[in-house]
Motif scaffolding. Structure first.
Motif: not given
Ligand SMILES: Cc1cc2nc3c(=O)[nH]c(=O)nc-3n(C[C@H](O)[C@H](O)[C@H](O)COP(=O)(O)O)c2cc1C
Length: 200
Positions: A94, A42, A119
């Motif tokens: 995310y 990510t 995250w």
């Protein structure tokens, strides 16, 4: 610096000299942070770097109680901080990433489905890489939580709602090599008490 030595030398420095930190060094710290692994690649952890001395002072005053920094026996030299880096926790990035087709079967496009908040995990990994690079460059840093002034800090950093700083990393040249904070009062736990073999 040799890696094991880097690990052993890493500790939080809460007092700095007024020696400047070069912007190239600050950028090298950021580059180390953004090389960290990230869930689903990510790459959701972004950084805010503050090097303006006036802003650094304002921010440190904002996130601590009035007068505390100047009077603290452990943190007074923190006002010599030469750079602040905020690792930014980006939960929406995310949730969006895990809604993409290659992640759809994980069912993790919704926050409740996450076994851990990746995250926060990712921002923590990135911060750790940054802290180790600090040692590699012969600098000092402390990571602090943000317990006061979070709303005003959000505005000061122009941070969109939904994104939050993991904490604050203060960087400078260490004023002392002596341990401060909890390690000066608590013993380090040894491997035998922390490492379990085969089961808890
Ligand atoms: C999640 C987290 C929050 C922390 N918050 C603070 C803080 O608010 N102020 C501070 O002076 N140190 C803070 N620390 C530093 C810890 O006190 C420190 O890492 C710990 O005592 C071990 O010492 P060392 O890092 O020097 O080995 C924090 C560390 C972590 C990992």
């Amino acid at each position: 610096m040799e890696f094991d030595r880097t690990l052993r030398r890493r500790r939080m420095h809460r007092s700095f000299t007024d020696e400047p930190v070069k912007i190239e060094q600050v950028l090298a710290l950021c580059e180390a942070a953004i090389r960290a692994p990230s869930a689903g690649f990510t790459q959701g952890t972004e950084l805010i770097v503050v090097t303006d001395p006036g802003r650094i002072g304002n921010i440190l005053e904002l996130i601590t109680t009035e007068g505390w920094l100047r009077n603290s026996p452990t943190h007074s030299g923190l006002l010599n901080t030469q750079a602040l880096i905020f690792p930014i926790v980006n939960k929406p990035a995310y949730l969006a990433r895990y809604g993409e087709p290659d992640k759809a079967d994980t069912g993790m496009a919704f926050e409740d489905a996450w076994p851990q908040p990746y995250w926060t995990v990712d921002a923590s990994f990135a911060t750790m890489q940054l802290l180790l690079k600090v040692v590699d460059l012969g600098l000092g840093a402390t990571f602090m939580g943000i317990y006061h002034g979070a709303d005003r800090l959000q505005d000061l950093l122009a941070l969109p709602r939904g994104l939050e700083p993991l904490g604050i990393v203060c960087i400078g040249h260490p004023a002392s090599t002596l341990a401060t904070g909890s390690p000066s009062r608590r013993k380090r736990r040894g491997p035998a008490t922390l490492i379990h073999h085969e089961h808890w």
